[in-house]
Design a protein around this motif. Structure first.
Motif, short mmCIF file in Angstrom:
data_model
loop_
_atom_site.label_atom_id
_atom_site.label_comp_id
_atom_site.label_asym_id
_atom_site.label_seq_id
_atom_site.Cartn_x
_atom_site.Cartn_y
_atom_site.Cartn_z
N PHE A 44 0.88 -1.16 0.00
CA PHE A 44 0.00 0.00 0.00
C PHE A 44 0.92 1.22 0.00
N GLY A 45 1.08 1.80 -1.19
CA GLY A 45 2.03 2.89 -1.33
C GLY A 45 1.36 4.23 -1.39
N THR A 46 2.10 5.23 -1.90
CA THR A 46 1.57 6.60 -1.93
C THR A 46 0.37 6.73 -2.86
N GLY A 47 0.22 5.80 -3.81
CA GLY A 47 -0.93 5.88 -4.71
C GLY A 47 -1.97 4.81 -4.42
N GLY A 48 -1.91 4.21 -3.23
CA GLY A 48 -2.82 3.12 -2.92
C GLY A 48 -2.15 1.79 -3.20
#
Length: 580
Positions: A44-48
């Motif tokens: 789960f990164g900065t863009g979802g």
């Protein structure tokens, strides 16, 4: 062997459905596949998050979606009752299981007392961004895998400004998601009970109508559309995606009624059965549109990607065929027209601001210089453009005019805070009509720009590296370039090296260092004395690394030669490191 423990935990769980249990049991003899499914949690990164659909911690499924939604609920609760009360709006596109994932996210939020507004049928991503602002919710969720292959799906999170979360906010959300140790035990609510409690509502017409009303303000010169809109022949394909209805409604509302939709590609289809590729960056996505374009002698062909935030264009080339424009070329045409028209109309503000990413063509800077507006660069990712728009508006620093990135993402007006293919379809039609009235195609208009500004050419090369080993190889490539001493490259003199992870720009000729005022990111950019450059960055959504290359010169032949020279050297060096 932690992945085996995770696999056994899932296999032994009593919450898995029989179909999911069978899927895992059938993979018992395939340890490579099982390791890839369980060696980590889906990032789960900065863009979802985005990944292949399937059972496992490293896959998109109802459990990983619930985990993300639970993390978002906990995150919103940290801001107090008002954030919880304002709730979250959820939309989804045509991907496999998108509707199911949207429902599971809503039921998870509702179980935590967070109100969820769900768009009950397919919607394009820009409409989700708009809905967050229109409904004044605390956040938004978009279920989509954008242009990824059919086996993928994903979940993107938006903040209350309608923009994807920037690193600072995303990191805070990620910390809440990562606190959830067992995604299999996340609780969900009952749909009927949540509706009765006012914690789940389905919204449609109100949002659609408001969005279409805002689109009326996109056209800069409505008079030429009123006079000649029917003269422009447009062929449009949504590539089986979610943007068809909104795009058709917007074009016809503005007055572009001479519109032909590629019918066999108009129906939402998660398998993308009638397209060679659902990605408008790939020329084969236009195969059928080109055939129909020739039948109708169309002036412009348009293709939106599955979730409707990106758009590609193809235009007449003078020989009876069509040329697919690059994202940089489309951006340059749009930017030139917007600035030129506003200058002629006397509406070009002194504090005008155009925003692009660091891997987007430097032609934008030349155009900005001509019209006396400020051009700023952000990291790759439209969320950074959205963040800068918000900052400029709140601090009254500048007036936003246009935002774009080389990967076919553009924004005309900021009532949406993400790239918006529907807005651009309108503007592209107006630009094409303007030049047609002056007896020029868009390709001829582009060539005139090159003659004026110089021949700016760009190319993107991707290096695939799937799985855990692949990610390690990508890191090795970036570390090698980061630590290596580069004074000359491909016979060119290096001017500076920009290390966005370290936040420093190293001037090779002057032996000086200066800070880069952008968030840290694992990106390396090398600039040469002649204005050429290349940039290396891992993809944020796919298992690969991208190499962006840009050149400029006074002639097409010289630019082509230089582009080939840099590309050949970059590929050779990267592949040598990957093979090690």
């Amino acid at each position: 062997m932690v992945w085996k423990q995770e696999y056994e935990r899932w296999l032994d769980s009593d919450v898995l459905e029989e179909e999911q249990r069978e899927e895992l049991a059938n993979l018992q003899s395939d340890e490579t596949e099982l390791e890839d499914r369980f060696y980590k949690s889906l990032t789960f990164g900065t863009g979802g998050m985005r990944g292949e659909i399937g059972v496992g911690t490293n896959r998109m499924n109802v459990y990983t979606v619930r985990k993300a939604a639970q993390g978002l609920a906990d995150y919103l609760q940290s801001f107090g009752e008002d954030a919880v009360r304002k709730g979250v709006v959820i939309a989804y596109d045509n991907r496999y299981r998108s509707q199911e994932f949207a429902r599971e996210a809503a039921l998870t939020l509702g179980a935590n007392g967070v109100r969820a507004y769900v768009l009950s049928s397919l919607r394009a991503t820009p409409l989700l961004s708009f809905s967050v602002r229109h409904l004044q919710t605390s956040a938004g969720i978009m279920i989509t895998a954008s242009h990824n292959p059919p086996e993928y799906n994903g979940l993107k999170v938006y903040g209350e400004d309608g923009c994807q979360l920037v690193p600072k906010d995303a990191d805070a959300l990620i910390s809440y998601v990562n606190r959830i140790e067992d995604e299999l035990t996340v609780r969900t609510g009952d749909e009927r009970e949540l509706q009765q409690q006012g914690l789940l509502a389905y919204v449609d017409e109100e949002v659609d109508e408001a969005y279409l009303e805002h689109l009326k303000g996109i056209t800069l010169n409505q008079s030429i559309v009123d006079e000649s809109g029917d003269d422009l022949s447009v062929v449009y394909t949504p590539l089986h995606g979610a943007a068809c209805q909104a795009t058709v409604d917007a074009l016809k509302q503005a007055g572009f009624s001479n519109l032909t939709v590629v019918e066999e590609q108009a129906k939402p289809d998660p398998s993308f059965s009638e397209v060679s590729s659902p990605n408008p960056e790939e020329h084969r996505a236009f195969d059928r549109a080109i055939e129909i374009g020739k039948e109708h002698d169309a002036d412009i062909l348009m293709a939106t990607d599955p979730d409707g935030d990106r758009i590609g264009l193809a235009v007449k080339d003078g020989s009876g065929d069509y040329t697919v424009l690059t994202g940089n070329q489309t951006g340059a045409l749009l930017m030139e027209y917007i600035l030129q028209t506003r200058k002629e109309q006397g509406t070009l503000p002194d504090d005008g601001l155009v925003i692009k990413t660091i891997v987007t063509s430097e032609l934008g800077q030349a155009i900005a210089n001509k019209y006396g507006v400020t051009l700023e660069n952000t990291l790759t990712g439209f969320k950074f453009i959205g963040e800068r728009i918000l900052q400029a508006h709140d601090e009254k620093q500048a007036t936003f005019l246009f935002g774009y990135e080389e990967s076919y993402g553009y924004l005309i007006q900021p009532f949406v805070r993400d790239k918006d293919a529907v807005q651009v379809a309108l503007m592209a039609a107006e630009v094409a009509l303007y030049h047609k009235r002056n007896e020029k195609t868009l390709l001829q208009a582009l060539e005139e720009m090159y003659e004026e500004y110089g021949w700016y050419l760009e190319e993107l090369v991707s290096f695939k590296a799937k799985g855990k080993t692949g990610q390690e190889k990508i890191e090795n490539v970036l570390d090698s370039f980061r630590k290596g001493q580069i004074n000359d490259f491909a016979g060119l003199i290096v001017k500076c090296i920009e290390d966005y992870q370290q936040g420093k720009r190293y001037d090779i000729q002057k032996s000086t260092t200066e800070p880069i005022e952008l968030p840290a990111s694992n990106v390396i950019k090398v600039r040469f004395e002649d204005g050429s450059w290349f940039c290396l960055r891992p993809s944020g959504t796919e298992p690969k690394m991208k190499a962006y290359i840009g050149v400029q010169s006074e002639s097409l032949s010289a630019s082509r030669s230089q582009l080939l020279n840099i590309k050949r050297t970059v590929v050779e060096k990267v592949e040598t490191i990957l093979e090690k």
